[in-house]
Design a protein around this motif. Structure first.
Motif, mmCIF file in Angstrom:
data_model
loop_
_atom_site.group_PDB
_atom_site.id
_atom_site.type_symbol
_atom_site.label_atom_id
_atom_site.label_comp_id
_atom_site.label_asym_id
_atom_site.label_seq_id
_atom_site.Cartn_x
_atom_site.Cartn_y
_atom_site.Cartn_z
ATOM 1 N N THR A 17 -6.053 1.358 4.286
ATOM 2 C CA THR A 17 -6.249 2.486 5.208
ATOM 3 C C THR A 17 -4.889 3.039 5.585
ATOM 4 O O THR A 17 -3.839 2.479 5.243
ATOM 5 C CB THR A 17 -6.986 2.003 6.459
ATOM 6 O OG1 THR A 17 -6.170 1.007 7.100
ATOM 7 C CG2 THR A 17 -8.336 1.402 6.105
ATOM 8 N N SER A 18 -4.899 4.142 6.316
ATOM 9 C CA SER A 18 -3.633 4.769 6.708
ATOM 10 C C SER A 18 -2.761 3.791 7.475
ATOM 11 O O SER A 18 -1.551 3.665 7.228
ATOM 12 C CB SER A 18 -3.922 6.007 7.571
ATOM 13 O OG SER A 18 -4.641 6.961 6.838
ATOM 14 N N GLU A 19 -3.369 3.047 8.412
ATOM 15 C CA GLU A 19 -2.588 2.123 9.238
ATOM 16 C C GLU A 19 -2.044 0.969 8.400
ATOM 17 O O GLU A 19 -0.868 0.590 8.520
ATOM 18 C CB GLU A 19 -3.468 1.572 10.363
ATOM 19 C CG GLU A 19 -2.715 0.641 11.312
ATOM 20 C CD GLU A 19 -3.598 0.171 12.467
ATOM 21 O OE1 GLU A 19 -3.142 -0.712 13.205
ATOM 22 O OE2 GLU A 19 -4.712 0.688 12.621
ATOM 23 N N MET A 49 -3.429 11.525 -1.099
ATOM 24 C CA MET A 49 -3.662 10.761 0.124
ATOM 25 C C MET A 49 -2.394 10.000 0.547
ATOM 26 O O MET A 49 -2.069 9.938 1.740
ATOM 27 C CB MET A 49 -4.808 9.775 -0.096
ATOM 28 C CG MET A 49 -6.160 10.441 -0.324
ATOM 29 S SD MET A 49 -6.633 11.535 1.066
ATOM 30 C CE MET A 49 -6.708 10.355 2.402
ATOM 31 N N THR A 50 -1.650 9.455 -0.428
ATOM 32 C CA THR A 50 -0.420 8.720 -0.092
ATOM 33 C C THR A 50 0.605 9.646 0.531
ATOM 34 O O THR A 50 1.289 9.303 1.506
ATOM 35 C CB THR A 50 0.163 8.060 -1.360
ATOM 36 O OG1 THR A 50 -0.819 7.192 -1.934
ATOM 37 C CG2 THR A 50 1.413 7.257 -1.026
ATOM 38 N N VAL A 107 -0.275 10.435 4.203
ATOM 39 C CA VAL A 107 -0.038 9.315 5.126
ATOM 40 C C VAL A 107 1.454 9.079 5.357
ATOM 41 O O VAL A 107 1.895 8.817 6.485
ATOM 42 C CB VAL A 107 -0.706 8.034 4.582
ATOM 43 C CG1 VAL A 107 -0.334 6.837 5.446
ATOM 44 C CG2 VAL A 107 -2.216 8.202 4.547
#
Length: 796
Positions: A139-141, A39-40, A43
């Protein structure tokens, strides 16, 4: 866009220059969960900052991350999971990064899936991290914002450190180059000095003096730049030694007095008598700041005068003194807008200042930084056209342990004396009045009877007619016109007025000369006159002196007398050996170079005679030879210690306290073994004086007829030695030249003729090294140096 001039230097078909590609930002992701890595990467893979992409480095344990951090010191951001191979693996790694790896640049962001296991408050307080996030809130943001914020902080830190490193590297380079830069300039000045004694015509001499002045100016500029560089590089250390602040300030004024007289300025000094005798500070750096501020004031003042004052301020803690030093001038003044920037480097008050007055604009910046290093503050009060006052305040500890001989001797009391003060300005009258009243005297009012007059004429004026038959102290500048004669009992001292000489002179003029001299030396207090020879013999305290030069004999006699020591003086080693064989002496002080039998031969003869007797007479060397290895030579010859000329009273006292039996049981202090390899003032640095009157005043307290007779005797002894030195080179007799040079150096140091002593030392050192031609060249400066001393003595 390039200019026409720039285009001349471009190759005809040169390809367009491309900006170098910057490396990506290294981001270390440490987590034992593979899903977190995936996931990191999703992003952050397309994220850029300042046009640079991210380089994602992954580790699945704290141990693996530690290996990466060991290999790479450029990690910008580290995203650390807390719970991995252990429950606190991320916390332990964060601490290792800061402490073990000594990496304070990398931005550390802790992430955890179990927020309750490591409470936020405890982690933030106890660990040097930059952010702490729960994985659920990243979260992504928010992850994007966290990484950009961390990168910005890292970039600012590295940019500032690189700029600081470049500045320190530059400053360190200049500071390291100090010796290499100064050495050729010192050689230039030395050769110019030698050339001045080679029979040049008037035009050549004028050109030489111009070159010498320019070289001296350049050397001062180099000194400023090197000092500034040392401060910038963090290589300037402030030392802490006992400092006699009053004499130090007066000494700076003396150094600058000639410069003030040349500009027809009055230089006035006021020392608050309340200032403790000794304070703890850095005398070298204090002198440098004083010299900068006072020198600037003289340089930028065209008429009027400069006042240098030192006062004690209230509010100091017990055992400390808050001191304010102010330099006030009547110069051009400084505009308010310029004052704000004046202590910055390379800044002067106006664009034309450097052309008009010269200088680098570094003096005030260096002074500010030195005062900052002393934990003080510095400032300026000025108005355009109304002069300026530069000041600094420093909080200094009062010295707890006084040295054997304090730099500022105790003053005689003026109790019972009424003094008439006639001075040109109110400020000067106030200072003289203050000094007299602090010493217990009283200042006479208008029409009141008085015992002693203190007269201070204006610089350049003819000396006034002094009252006949009444004692007086005349404070006269060097350029005053000397009258045909002075009334007997008149004592003369120089300007600027110095507190200690003034009080001693008043006491001497009033007929209290004996008491004044006793008080002038703390070593003398309570010791009385030397005992009779028979008494000193019975005490085992009779001293034998072997010294061939009459001036040196006079000095050592007086010094021993001041210390209450009985002595007999012989003119060479052979006479000293005969005297020693009588068994009357408890100590031998011997010059090392004498005719007939020198100090080494005398020592060998004494030690041979003592063999098998169980007796050993202490033998101390006295020599003007300050070259390396001389002390070891003395000890190897069987001597017990070494004292360098000019002989300092406190060192002589320490020697006597060590080697002579005490006068009473339990009254003697333990003194460390004596091995004095410190050269006299004539060999220290470049601050050599033509005639250092401190040596004469130490012996006579005031510049009276007896002191002038001593200086006249010195000239009588020095001239044949100087002539003999020149004649020895004419005969190509290097051995004789060395003996004459050594004797001349010793005599000159004893009388305070520092320039002459330094020249003689240079001749002797060259001869010792076998450099006869170099010694012959150096000897050409001897006659000129001797005449300079003679002129200085004649002007007293």
């Amino acid at each position: 866009m390039t200019s026409d001039l720039d285009s001349l230097f471009l190759a005809e078909d040169a390809p367009a220059m491309r900006a170098p590609e910057l490396p990506p930002w290294p981001i270390l992701v440490v987590d034992d969960d593979e899903e977190v890595h995936i996931m990191t990467r999703l992003v952050l893979s397309r994220l850029t900052y300042k046009g640079r992409p991210l380089e994602l480095l992954t580790a699945r344990s704290a141990a693996e991350a530690a290996g990466i951090l060991t290999r790479r010191g450029d990690i910008a951001v580290a995203l650390l999971d807390i719970v991995m191979e252990t429950d606190d693996a991320g916390l332990v790694l964060a601490r290792r990064i800061r402490e073990e790896f000594d990496n304070n640049d990398v931005r550390i962001v802790l992430r955890t899936g179990q927020p309750g296991q490591a409470p936020v408050r405890d982690v933030i307080v106890n660990y040097d991290i930059n952010d702490y996030k729960a994985k659920t809130e990243l979260t992504s943001e928010k992850l994007f914002i966290t990484i950009i914020t961390a990168l910005r902080s890292y970039d600012n830190i590295r940019t500032a450190r690189e700029a600081q490193s470049a500045s320190r590297l530059k400053s360190s380079f200049l500071a390291t180059m100090s010796h290499e830069i100064r050495t050729p300039m010192n050689a230039v000045l030395g050769m110019l000095e030698l050339m001045s004694h080679t029979g040049l015509d008037d035009d050549q001499m004028e050109m030489l003096f111009t070159a010498r002045d320019a070289a001296g100016t350049l050397l001062r500029i180099i000194d400023d730049i090197l000092d500034f560089s040392k401060i910038e590089a963090g290589r300037m250390d402030i030392e802490c030694h006992p400092v006699a602040l009053g004499p130090l300030v007066e000494g700076v004024a003396d150094m600058l007095a000639a410069q003030a007289r040349k500009r027809a300025l009055d230089l006035h000094v006021h020392i608050d008598p309340a200032i403790p005798e000794l304070l703890m500070g850095d005398p070298l750096r204090l002198r440098q700041v004083l010299y900068n501020l006072t020198g600037n004031a003289i340089k930028f003042t065209e008429k009027g005068g400069v006042t240098l004052s030192v006062r004690c301020l209230p509010g100091a803690a017990p055992g400390r003194a808050l001191v304010r030093v102010a330099v006030q001038d009547t110069g051009i003044g400084i505009d308010d807008d310029v004052q704000k920037q004046l202590f910055q480097p390379f800044t002067q008050a106006e664009s034309s200042t450097s052309r008009r007055f010269g200088g680098t604009g570094l003096g005030l910046s260096i002074s500010r930084r030195l005062i900052d290093l002393m934990q003080g503050r510095i400032g300026l009060d000025s108005a355009l056209g109304q002069g300026s006052t530069f000041w600094f305040e420093i909080d200094l500890a009062v010295a707890q342990e006084q040295p054997v001989a304090a730099p500022q001797p105790a003053l005689p009391s003026l109790a019972g004396l009424t003094v008439l003060v006639a001075a040109e300005t109110q400020a000067l009258r106030d200072t003289v009045n203050c000094y007299i009243e602090a010493a217990g005297g009283r200042v006479a009012g208008d029409g009141q009877p008085w015992n002693v007059a203190v007269v201070v004429p204006r610089p350049g004026d003819v000396w006034p007619d002094l009252p006949l038959g009444k004692p007086a102290v005349l404070v006269a500048a060097a350029d005053s016109v000397r009258p045909a004669g002075l009334p007997s009992g008149t004592v003369q001292i120089g300007r600027p007025v110095r507190r200690v000489p003034l009080i001693r002179a008043v006491a001497s003029a009033a007929g209290q000369e004996t008491a004044a001299r006793a008080a002038a030396s703390p070593l003398r207090q309570g010791r009385g006159e030397p005992p009779p020879i028979e008494v000193a013999m019975a005490q085992g305290r009779l001293v034998l002196v072997a010294e061939d030069q009459p001036v040196n004999q006079m000095v050592i006699r007086r010094q021993l007398s001041l210390l209450g020591i009985a002595a007999e003086v012989t003119e060479d080693g052979r006479q000293a050996l005969a005297a020693w064989r009588t068994g009357r002496f408890g100590l031998v002080l011997t010059d090392c170079n004498m005719p007939e039998m020198d100090g080494f031969e005398l020592t060998a003869a004494i030690r041979e005679a003592e063999t098998g007797t169980g007796l050993r007479t202490p033998i101390i060397a006295l020599t003007a030879n300050a070259m390396a290895g001389e002390s070891q030579r003395c000890l190897a010859a069987g001597m017990d210690g070494f004292l360098a000329k000019p002989l300092e009273l406190d060192r002589l006292d320490r020697c006597l306290a060590q080697w002579l039996p005490p006068l009473s049981d339990g009254g003697a202090k333990a003194v460390p073994p004596l091995l004095d390899t410190t050269p006299g003032d004539a060999t220290r640095g470049d601050t050599t004086a033509v005639l250092n009157l401190a040596r004469t005043l130490e012996l006579f307290s005031v510049l009276d007829d007896e002191a002038r007779a001593f200086l006249s005797d010195f000239l009588g002894a020095a001239r044949p030695l100087a002539d003999g030195l020149v004649h020895a080179f004419t005969l190509d007799d290097a051995g004789a030249a060395r003996r004459e040079a050594h004797a001349l150096a010793g005599v000159a140091k004893s009388a305070g003729a520092d320039v002459l002593a330094r020249v003689a030392d240079r001749v002797e050192e060259a001869l010792v090294q076998g450099k006869v031609d170099e010694a012959r060249q150096a000897a050409k400066a001897v006659p000129g140096a001797l005449e300079q001393v003679a002129a200085a003595i004649a002007s007293l």
